[in-house]
Write an enzyme that holds these catalytic residues in place. Structure first.
Site, mmCIF file in Angstrom:
data_model
loop_
_atom_site.group_PDB
_atom_site.id
_atom_site.type_symbol
_atom_site.label_atom_id
_atom_site.label_comp_id
_atom_site.label_asym_id
_atom_site.label_seq_id
_atom_site.Cartn_x
_atom_site.Cartn_y
_atom_site.Cartn_z
ATOM 1 N N GLY A 76 -14.497 78.388 51.179
ATOM 2 C CA GLY A 76 -14.908 77.850 49.890
ATOM 3 C C GLY A 76 -15.711 76.568 49.896
ATOM 4 O O GLY A 76 -15.961 75.993 48.836
ATOM 5 N N ASP A 139 -23.402 82.084 53.526
ATOM 6 C CA ASP A 139 -23.202 81.427 54.823
ATOM 7 C C ASP A 139 -22.470 82.384 55.766
ATOM 8 O O ASP A 139 -21.826 81.958 56.718
ATOM 9 C CB ASP A 139 -22.405 80.129 54.647
ATOM 10 N N LYS A 179 -27.786 82.535 55.909
ATOM 11 C CA LYS A 179 -27.763 82.158 57.314
ATOM 12 C C LYS A 179 -28.428 83.243 58.162
ATOM 13 O O LYS A 179 -28.177 84.432 57.974
ATOM 14 C CB LYS A 179 -26.326 81.959 57.791
#
Length: 228
Positions: A76, A139, A179
Protein backbone atom coordinates in the site's frame (compact mmCIF):
# COMPACT_ATOMS: atom_id res chain seq x y z
CA UNK A 1 28.81 -3.44 12.54
CA UNK A 2 31.06 -1.20 10.46
CA UNK A 3 30.85 2.08 8.53
CA UNK A 4 30.32 2.16 4.77
CA UNK A 5 31.85 4.61 2.28
CA UNK A 6 29.33 7.30 3.25
CA UNK A 7 30.15 7.06 6.94
CA UNK A 8 26.88 5.33 7.87
CA UNK A 9 26.93 2.29 10.11
CA UNK A 10 26.60 -0.91 8.09
CA UNK A 11 24.83 -3.88 9.65
CA UNK A 12 26.18 -7.33 8.77
CA UNK A 13 23.90 -10.35 9.19
CA UNK A 14 25.50 -13.62 10.17
CA UNK A 15 24.76 -16.81 8.29
CA UNK A 16 23.92 -19.99 10.09
CA UNK A 17 21.04 -22.25 10.97
CA UNK A 18 18.39 -22.38 8.26
CA UNK A 19 19.09 -18.92 6.85
CA UNK A 20 20.06 -19.08 3.17
CA UNK A 21 22.61 -16.73 1.62
CA UNK A 22 19.88 -15.04 -0.42
CA UNK A 23 17.87 -14.39 2.77
CA UNK A 24 20.98 -13.03 4.50
CA UNK A 25 21.70 -10.63 1.62
CA UNK A 26 18.06 -9.46 1.47
CA UNK A 27 17.95 -8.84 5.23
CA UNK A 28 21.28 -7.00 5.13
CA UNK A 29 20.06 -4.81 2.29
CA UNK A 30 16.84 -3.97 4.15
CA UNK A 31 18.65 -3.14 7.40
CA UNK A 32 21.12 -0.86 5.59
CA UNK A 33 18.66 0.83 3.22
CA UNK A 34 18.06 4.49 4.23
CA UNK A 35 14.69 4.49 2.41
CA UNK A 36 13.47 1.55 4.51
CA UNK A 37 14.35 3.45 7.69
CA UNK A 38 12.79 6.66 6.34
CA UNK A 39 9.56 4.82 5.42
CA UNK A 40 9.21 3.64 9.02
CA UNK A 41 9.72 7.18 10.31
CA UNK A 42 7.23 8.67 7.82
CA UNK A 43 4.61 5.97 8.37
CA UNK A 44 4.71 4.56 4.84
CA UNK A 45 4.10 0.86 4.32
CA UNK A 46 7.03 0.40 1.95
CA UNK A 47 10.13 2.16 0.63
CA UNK A 48 8.41 2.11 -2.78
CA UNK A 49 6.35 5.11 -1.65
CA UNK A 50 9.38 7.33 -2.30
CA UNK A 51 9.66 6.14 -5.91
CA UNK A 52 6.15 7.39 -6.69
CA UNK A 53 6.69 10.54 -4.66
CA UNK A 54 9.87 11.41 -6.60
CA UNK A 55 8.26 10.70 -9.98
CA UNK A 56 5.21 12.78 -9.07
CA UNK A 57 7.31 15.64 -7.71
CA UNK A 58 9.01 15.84 -11.11
CA UNK A 59 6.08 15.24 -13.47
CA UNK A 60 3.11 16.51 -11.40
CA UNK A 61 0.88 13.53 -12.15
CA UNK A 62 -1.29 13.43 -9.03
CA UNK A 63 -3.63 16.38 -8.51
CA UNK A 64 -6.40 17.15 -6.04
CA UNK A 65 -9.73 15.53 -6.95
CA UNK A 66 -8.30 12.92 -9.33
CA UNK A 67 -9.49 9.29 -9.60
CA UNK A 68 -6.61 6.82 -9.28
CA UNK A 69 -6.26 3.05 -9.65
CA UNK A 70 -3.30 1.28 -8.04
CA UNK A 71 -2.69 -2.16 -9.59
CA UNK A 72 -0.99 -4.79 -7.44
CA UNK A 73 -1.20 -2.32 -4.58
CA UNK A 74 -0.17 -4.39 -1.53
CA UNK A 75 1.27 -3.48 0.92
CA UNK A 76 0.00 0.00 0.00
CA UNK A 77 2.92 2.44 -0.18
CA UNK A 78 1.87 3.88 -3.54
CA UNK A 79 -1.77 4.09 -2.48
CA UNK A 80 -0.72 6.11 0.59
CA UNK A 81 1.07 8.67 -1.57
CA UNK A 82 -1.83 8.86 -4.03
CA UNK A 83 -4.43 9.30 -1.28
CA UNK A 84 -2.52 12.24 0.20
CA UNK A 85 -1.88 13.88 -3.17
CA UNK A 86 -5.43 13.67 -4.57
CA UNK A 87 -7.15 14.46 -1.27
CA UNK A 88 -9.18 11.26 -1.02
CA UNK A 89 -8.69 11.24 2.76
CA UNK A 90 -10.71 14.49 2.81
CA UNK A 91 -13.19 13.19 0.23
CA UNK A 92 -11.94 15.18 -2.77
CA UNK A 93 -10.38 12.51 -5.00
CA UNK A 94 -10.69 8.72 -5.15
CA UNK A 95 -8.10 5.97 -4.87
CA UNK A 96 -8.97 2.36 -5.62
CA UNK A 97 -6.33 -0.27 -4.87
CA UNK A 98 -6.50 -3.83 -6.16
CA UNK A 99 -4.34 -6.88 -5.51
CA UNK A 100 -4.54 -10.66 -5.42
CA UNK A 101 -3.28 -10.42 -1.82
CA UNK A 102 -5.18 -8.96 1.08
CA UNK A 103 -4.24 -5.43 2.12
CA UNK A 104 -5.06 -3.80 5.48
CA UNK A 105 -7.28 -0.73 5.32
CA UNK A 106 -5.82 2.65 4.46
CA UNK A 107 -7.45 6.06 4.99
CA UNK A 108 -8.84 7.41 1.73
CA UNK A 109 -8.29 4.13 -0.15
CA UNK A 110 -10.93 1.64 -1.32
CA UNK A 111 -9.50 -1.87 -1.69
CA UNK A 112 -10.69 -4.74 -3.88
CA UNK A 113 -9.10 -8.19 -3.78
CA UNK A 114 -9.22 -9.25 -7.42
CA UNK A 115 -7.12 -9.98 -10.50
CA UNK A 116 -6.82 -6.97 -12.80
CA UNK A 117 -6.41 -9.41 -15.73
CA UNK A 118 -9.94 -10.74 -15.16
CA UNK A 119 -12.07 -9.59 -18.13
CA UNK A 120 -14.64 -8.14 -15.72
CA UNK A 121 -12.05 -6.09 -13.79
CA UNK A 122 -12.23 -2.86 -15.84
CA UNK A 123 -16.00 -2.59 -15.44
CA UNK A 124 -15.78 -3.39 -11.72
CA UNK A 125 -13.17 -0.69 -11.17
CA UNK A 126 -15.12 1.89 -13.16
CA UNK A 127 -18.16 1.10 -11.01
CA UNK A 128 -16.11 1.52 -7.82
CA UNK A 129 -14.83 4.90 -9.04
CA UNK A 130 -18.19 6.01 -10.38
CA UNK A 131 -16.58 6.61 -13.78
CA UNK A 132 -13.18 6.50 -15.46
CA UNK A 133 -9.73 6.90 -13.94
CA UNK A 134 -7.37 9.83 -14.38
CA UNK A 135 -4.29 7.83 -13.46
CA UNK A 136 -3.48 4.11 -13.50
CA UNK A 137 -0.28 3.08 -11.75
CA UNK A 138 1.50 -0.23 -11.22
CA UNK A 139 4.55 -1.14 -9.16
CA UNK A 140 3.97 -4.84 -9.83
CA UNK A 141 6.73 -7.33 -10.59
CA UNK A 142 6.24 -11.08 -11.19
CA UNK A 143 8.03 -13.71 -9.15
CA UNK A 144 11.40 -14.38 -10.77
CA UNK A 145 12.65 -17.80 -11.86
CA UNK A 146 16.32 -16.91 -12.30
CA UNK A 147 16.04 -17.65 -16.02
CA UNK A 148 16.57 -14.28 -17.69
CA UNK A 149 14.51 -14.85 -20.84
CA UNK A 150 11.59 -16.33 -18.90
CA UNK A 151 11.65 -13.50 -16.37
CA UNK A 152 11.73 -10.84 -19.09
CA UNK A 153 8.72 -12.43 -20.79
CA UNK A 154 6.83 -12.51 -17.50
CA UNK A 155 7.61 -8.86 -16.82
CA UNK A 156 6.60 -7.85 -20.34
CA UNK A 157 3.35 -9.81 -20.07
CA UNK A 158 2.48 -8.07 -16.82
CA UNK A 159 3.19 -4.60 -18.22
CA UNK A 160 1.22 -5.34 -21.39
CA UNK A 161 -1.72 -6.48 -19.28
CA UNK A 162 -1.53 -3.36 -17.13
CA UNK A 163 -1.38 -1.14 -20.23
CA UNK A 164 -4.41 -2.87 -21.76
CA UNK A 165 -6.30 -2.39 -18.51
CA UNK A 166 -5.34 1.31 -18.41
CA UNK A 167 -6.65 1.87 -21.93
CA UNK A 168 -10.00 0.40 -20.87
CA UNK A 169 -10.50 2.64 -17.83
CA UNK A 170 -8.62 5.93 -18.41
CA UNK A 171 -10.33 9.23 -19.06
CA UNK A 172 -9.04 11.38 -21.94
CA UNK A 173 -5.80 13.08 -20.91
CA UNK A 174 -5.09 10.41 -18.28
CA UNK A 175 -1.72 8.90 -17.38
CA UNK A 176 -0.24 5.41 -16.94
CA UNK A 177 2.83 4.49 -14.88
CA UNK A 178 4.26 0.98 -14.65
CA UNK A 179 7.43 -0.78 -13.53
CA UNK A 180 9.58 -2.31 -16.28
CA UNK A 181 13.10 -3.74 -16.21
CA UNK A 182 16.31 -3.92 -18.23
CA UNK A 183 16.14 -1.55 -21.20
CA UNK A 184 12.46 -0.74 -20.64
CA UNK A 185 9.36 -1.63 -22.61
CA UNK A 186 9.77 -3.51 -25.89
CA UNK A 187 9.22 -1.97 -29.31
CA UNK A 188 5.75 -3.46 -29.88
CA UNK A 189 4.38 -2.21 -26.58
CA UNK A 190 5.94 1.21 -27.10
CA UNK A 191 4.36 1.47 -30.54
CA UNK A 192 0.92 0.68 -29.08
CA UNK A 193 1.35 3.17 -26.27
CA UNK A 194 2.47 5.88 -28.70
CA UNK A 195 -0.80 5.33 -30.54
CA UNK A 196 -2.80 5.81 -27.33
CA UNK A 197 -0.75 8.45 -25.45
CA UNK A 198 0.75 11.79 -26.38
CA UNK A 199 4.06 11.28 -24.53
CA UNK A 200 6.03 8.16 -23.55
CA UNK A 201 9.18 8.18 -21.42
CA UNK A 202 11.27 5.94 -19.18
CA UNK A 203 12.17 7.24 -15.72
CA UNK A 204 14.33 5.95 -12.87
CA UNK A 205 13.74 7.65 -9.51
CA UNK A 206 16.61 7.99 -7.04
CA UNK A 207 14.73 5.71 -4.62
CA UNK A 208 15.19 2.81 -7.05
CA UNK A 209 18.21 0.86 -5.88
CA UNK A 210 21.18 1.67 -8.08
CA UNK A 211 22.06 -2.01 -8.48
CA UNK A 212 18.54 -2.74 -9.72
CA UNK A 213 17.62 -2.80 -13.40
CA UNK A 214 14.13 -1.51 -12.66
CA UNK A 215 12.84 1.65 -14.25
CA UNK A 216 9.37 3.01 -14.89
CA UNK A 217 7.37 3.53 -18.05
CA UNK A 218 5.37 6.76 -17.95
CA UNK A 219 2.70 7.44 -20.55
CA UNK A 220 0.79 10.74 -20.38
CA UNK A 221 -1.93 12.43 -22.42
CA UNK A 222 -4.26 9.48 -23.08
CA UNK A 223 -6.17 9.73 -26.34
CA UNK A 224 -9.54 8.05 -25.96
CA UNK A 225 -10.29 8.25 -29.68
CA UNK A 226 -7.76 5.97 -31.37
CA UNK A 227 -8.79 7.04 -34.85
CA UNK A 228 -6.55 10.08 -34.56
Amino acid sequence: MAKDDTGRLHVTVKTGGKRKLSSKLWLERQLNDPYVAQAKRDGYRSRAAYKLKEIDDKYKLLKSGMAVIDLGAAPGGWSQIAARKVGSVEGRGKVVAIDLLEMPELPGVTFAQLDFLDPSAPDKLRAMLGGGADFVMSDMAPNTTGHRTTDQLRILGLVEGAAAFAVEVLNPGGSFLAKVFQSGADATLLAELKRDFATIRHVKPAASRQDSSERYLLATGFRKDRSG
